[in-house]
Design a protein around this motif. Structure first.
Motif, PDB file in Angstrom:
ATOM      1  N   ALA A 190       0.838  -1.199   0.000  1.00 14.67           N
ATOM      2  CA  ALA A 190       0.000   0.000   0.000  1.00 14.67           C
ATOM      3  C   ALA A 190       0.876   1.253   0.000  1.00 14.67           C
ATOM      4  O   ALA A 190       0.600   2.211  -0.747  1.00 14.67           O
ATOM      5  CB  ALA A 190      -0.930   0.000   1.209  1.00 14.67           C
ATOM      6  N   ILE A 191       1.920   1.250   0.817  1.00 12.77           N
ATOM      7  CA  ILE A 191       2.835   2.404   0.850  1.00 12.77           C
ATOM      8  C   ILE A 191       3.560   2.530  -0.484  1.00 12.77           C
ATOM      9  O   ILE A 191       3.699   3.624  -1.030  1.00 12.77           O
ATOM     10  CB  ILE A 191       3.843   2.275   2.019  1.00 12.77           C
ATOM     11  N   SER A 192       4.000   1.427  -1.025  1.00 11.69           N
ATOM     12  CA  SER A 192       4.677   1.433  -2.316  1.00 11.69           C
ATOM     13  C   SER A 192       3.767   2.001  -3.406  1.00 11.69           C
ATOM     14  O   SER A 192       4.203   2.804  -4.236  1.00 11.69           O
ATOM     15  CB  SER A 192       5.127   0.012  -2.674  1.00 11.69           C
ATOM     16  N   ASN A 193       2.503   1.592  -3.405  1.00  3.23           N
ATOM     17  CA  ASN A 193       1.546   2.092  -4.405  1.00  3.23           C
ATOM     18  C   ASN A 193       1.369   3.601  -4.292  1.00  3.23           C
ATOM     19  O   ASN A 193       1.283   4.299  -5.306  1.00  3.23           O
ATOM     20  CB  ASN A 193       0.191   1.402  -4.254  1.00  3.23           C
ATOM     21  N   VAL A 194       1.324   4.116  -3.069  1.00  2.00           N
ATOM     22  CA  VAL A 194       1.193   5.558  -2.862  1.00  2.00           C
ATOM     23  C   VAL A 194       2.454   6.262  -3.364  1.00  2.00           C
ATOM     24  O   VAL A 194       2.377   7.251  -4.101  1.00  2.00           O
ATOM     25  CB  VAL A 194       0.928   5.890  -1.375  1.00  2.00           C
ATOM     26  N   GLU A 195       3.620   5.753  -2.985  1.00  5.60           N
ATOM     27  CA  GLU A 195       4.878   6.421  -3.355  1.00  5.60           C
ATOM     28  C   GLU A 195       5.183   6.338  -4.845  1.00  5.60           C
ATOM     29  O   GLU A 195       5.900   7.175  -5.376  1.00  5.60           O
ATOM     30  CB  GLU A 195       6.034   5.852  -2.533  1.00  5.60           C
ATOM     31  N   ARG A 196       4.652   5.346  -5.523  1.00 13.36           N
ATOM     32  CA  ARG A 196       4.819   5.254  -6.976  1.00 13.36           C
ATOM     33  C   ARG A 196       3.780   6.090  -7.713  1.00 13.36           C
ATOM     34  O   ARG A 196       3.854   6.245  -8.931  1.00 13.36           O
ATOM     35  CB  ARG A 196       4.721   3.801  -7.442  1.00 13.36           C
ATOM     36  N   GLY A 197       2.782   6.592  -6.983  1.00 16.76           N
ATOM     37  CA  GLY A 197       1.720   7.359  -7.616  1.00 16.76           C
ATOM     38  C   GLY A 197       0.682   6.489  -8.279  1.00 16.76           C
ATOM     39  O   GLY A 197      -0.108   6.965  -9.095  1.00 16.76           O
ATOM     40  N   ASP A 198       0.661   5.204  -7.924  1.00 20.36           N
ATOM     41  CA  ASP A 198      -0.338   4.299  -8.498  1.00 20.36           C
ATOM     42  C   ASP A 198      -1.704   4.478  -7.853  1.00 20.36           C
ATOM     43  O   ASP A 198      -2.723   4.179  -8.459  1.00 20.36           O
ATOM     44  CB  ASP A 198       0.100   2.831  -8.342  1.00 20.36           C
ATOM     45  N   SER A 199      -1.715   4.932  -6.596  1.00 17.79           N
ATOM     46  CA  SER A 199      -2.986   5.159  -5.907  1.00 17.79           C
ATOM     47  C   SER A 199      -2.822   6.278  -4.889  1.00 17.79           C
ATOM     48  O   SER A 199      -1.717   6.571  -4.444  1.00 17.79           O
ATOM     49  CB  SER A 199      -3.456   3.881  -5.210  1.00 17.79           C
ATOM     50  N   LEU A 200      -3.944   6.890  -4.559  1.00 13.35           N
ATOM     51  CA  LEU A 200      -3.968   7.895  -3.501  1.00 13.35           C
ATOM     52  C   LEU A 200      -4.397   7.223  -2.204  1.00 13.35           C
ATOM     53  O   LEU A 200      -5.262   6.341  -2.222  1.00 13.35           O
ATOM     54  CB  LEU A 200      -4.955   9.013  -3.840  1.00 13.35           C
ATOM     55  N   PRO A 201      -3.814   7.621  -1.086  1.00 17.26           N
ATOM     56  CA  PRO A 201      -4.246   7.040   0.181  1.00 17.26           C
ATOM     57  C   PRO A 201      -5.626   7.575   0.568  1.00 17.26           C
ATOM     58  O   PRO A 201      -6.005   8.676   0.154  1.00 17.26           O
ATOM     59  CB  PRO A 201      -3.184   7.517   1.175  1.00 17.26           C
ATOM     60  N   THR A 202      -6.356   6.796   1.346  1.00 15.07           N
ATOM     61  CA  THR A 202      -7.601   7.305   1.905  1.00 15.07           C
ATOM     62  C   THR A 202      -7.254   8.433   2.876  1.00 15.07           C
ATOM     63  O   THR A 202      -6.099   8.564   3.302  1.00 15.07           O
ATOM     64  CB  THR A 202      -8.366   6.209   2.664  1.00 15.07           C
ATOM     65  N   LEU A 203      -8.246   9.211   3.237  1.00 13.49           N
ATOM     66  CA  LEU A 203      -8.014  10.283   4.198  1.00 13.49           C
ATOM     67  C   LEU A 203      -7.497   9.710   5.517  1.00 13.49           C
ATOM     68  O   LEU A 203      -6.559  10.251   6.114  1.00 13.49           O
ATOM     69  CB  LEU A 203      -9.305  11.080   4.426  1.00 13.49           C
ATOM     70  N   GLU A 204      -8.061   8.599   5.948  1.00 17.14           N
ATOM     71  CA  GLU A 204      -7.618   7.950   7.185  1.00 17.14           C
ATOM     72  C   GLU A 204      -6.144   7.545   7.099  1.00 17.14           C
ATOM     73  O   GLU A 204      -5.369   7.779   8.028  1.00 17.14           O
ATOM     74  CB  GLU A 204      -8.475   6.721   7.463  1.00 17.14           C
ATOM     75  N   THR A 205      -5.754   6.985   5.980  1.00 17.23           N
ATOM     76  CA  THR A 205      -4.365   6.566   5.794  1.00 17.23           C
ATOM     77  C   THR A 205      -3.444   7.772   5.699  1.00 17.23           C
ATOM     78  O   THR A 205      -2.352   7.779   6.267  1.00 17.23           O
ATOM     79  CB  THR A 205      -4.232   5.680   4.542  1.00 17.23           C
ATOM     80  N   LEU A 206      -3.875   8.822   5.007  1.00 17.53           N
ATOM     81  CA  LEU A 206      -3.064  10.030   4.896  1.00 17.53           C
ATOM     82  C   LEU A 206      -2.800  10.637   6.271  1.00 17.53           C
ATOM     83  O   LEU A 206      -1.668  11.029   6.579  1.00 17.53           O
ATOM     84  CB  LEU A 206      -3.749  11.052   3.989  1.00 17.53           C
ATOM     85  N   VAL A 207      -3.820  10.681   7.111  1.00 12.94           N
ATOM     86  CA  VAL A 207      -3.658  11.215   8.468  1.00 12.94           C
ATOM     87  C   VAL A 207      -2.709  10.332   9.273  1.00 12.94           C
ATOM     88  O   VAL A 207      -1.829  10.834   9.973  1.00 12.94           O
ATOM     89  CB  VAL A 207      -5.031  11.361   9.170  1.00 12.94           C
ATOM     90  N   ALA A 208      -2.846   9.012   9.153  1.00 11.61           N
ATOM     91  CA  ALA A 208      -1.960   8.094   9.876  1.00 11.61           C
ATOM     92  C   ALA A 208      -0.512   8.253   9.416  1.00 11.61           C
ATOM     93  O   ALA A 208       0.414   8.255  10.237  1.00 11.61           O
ATOM     94  CB  ALA A 208      -2.427   6.649   9.688  1.00 11.61           C
ATOM     95  N   ILE A 209      -0.314   8.392   8.121  1.00 10.19           N
ATOM     96  CA  ILE A 209       1.041   8.608   7.584  1.00 10.19           C
ATOM     97  C   ILE A 209       1.617   9.903   8.158  1.00 10.19           C
ATOM     98  O   ILE A 209       2.752   9.930   8.640  1.00 10.19           O
ATOM     99  CB  ILE A 209       1.021   8.646   6.041  1.00 10.19           C
ATOM    100  N   ALA A 210       0.841  10.971   8.092  1.00 12.97           N
ATOM    101  CA  ALA A 210       1.310  12.271   8.579  1.00 12.97           C
ATOM    102  C   ALA A 210       1.655  12.214  10.062  1.00 12.97           C
ATOM    103  O   ALA A 210       2.704  12.717  10.475  1.00 12.97           O
ATOM    104  CB  ALA A 210       0.249  13.340   8.314  1.00 12.97           C
TER     105      ALA A 210
END
Length: 113
Positions: free
Chosen positions: A37-57
């Motif tokens: 999931a992190i790899s997909n976000v960092e490659r630009g293949d998918s956007l994280p959900t708002l919940e995931t974005l907040v957790a990452i931050a």
């Protein structure tokens, strides 16, 4: 979903994670997601959900807004330029006040040349 949004978020997450010295695997574990999931976000293949974005931050000790483009962002930035800008911002975030003053003077000198 806009490719420029994906590109911006991917560069922001990658730069913030690297600035904290974390691997994709350690970030994934910390937020309860898979490394893929992190790899997909960092490659630009998918956007994280708002919940995931907040957790990452929260895990990377930054704000969710810092991972998103602002209204002040240059609209025609290339993905490489966005990535470099985020990496520089992550490095600057680690500097003390004295080092920040030096960095500001160096950047101002670059603008004048």
């Amino acid at each position: 979903m806009s490719d420029s949004l994906k590109s911006h978020v991917s560069a922001s997450v990658r730069a913030a994670r690297r600035a904290k010295g974390m691997t994709q695997e350690s970030l994934a574990t910390a937020i309860g997601r898979s490394p893929e999931a992190i790899s997909n976000v960092e490659r630009g293949d998918s956007l994280p959900t708002l919940e995931t974005l907040v957790a990452i931050a929260e895990t990377l000790e930054t704000s969710p807004g810092s991972l998103l483009p602002s209204s002040r962002s240059a609209p025609k930035r290339s993905p490489a330029a966005v990535r470099l800008e985020k990496e520089i911002a992550a490095v600057l975030h680690q500097l003390d006040e004295r080092a920040l003053r030096i960095a500001r003077h160096q950047i101002e000198a670059l603008l004048q040349s």
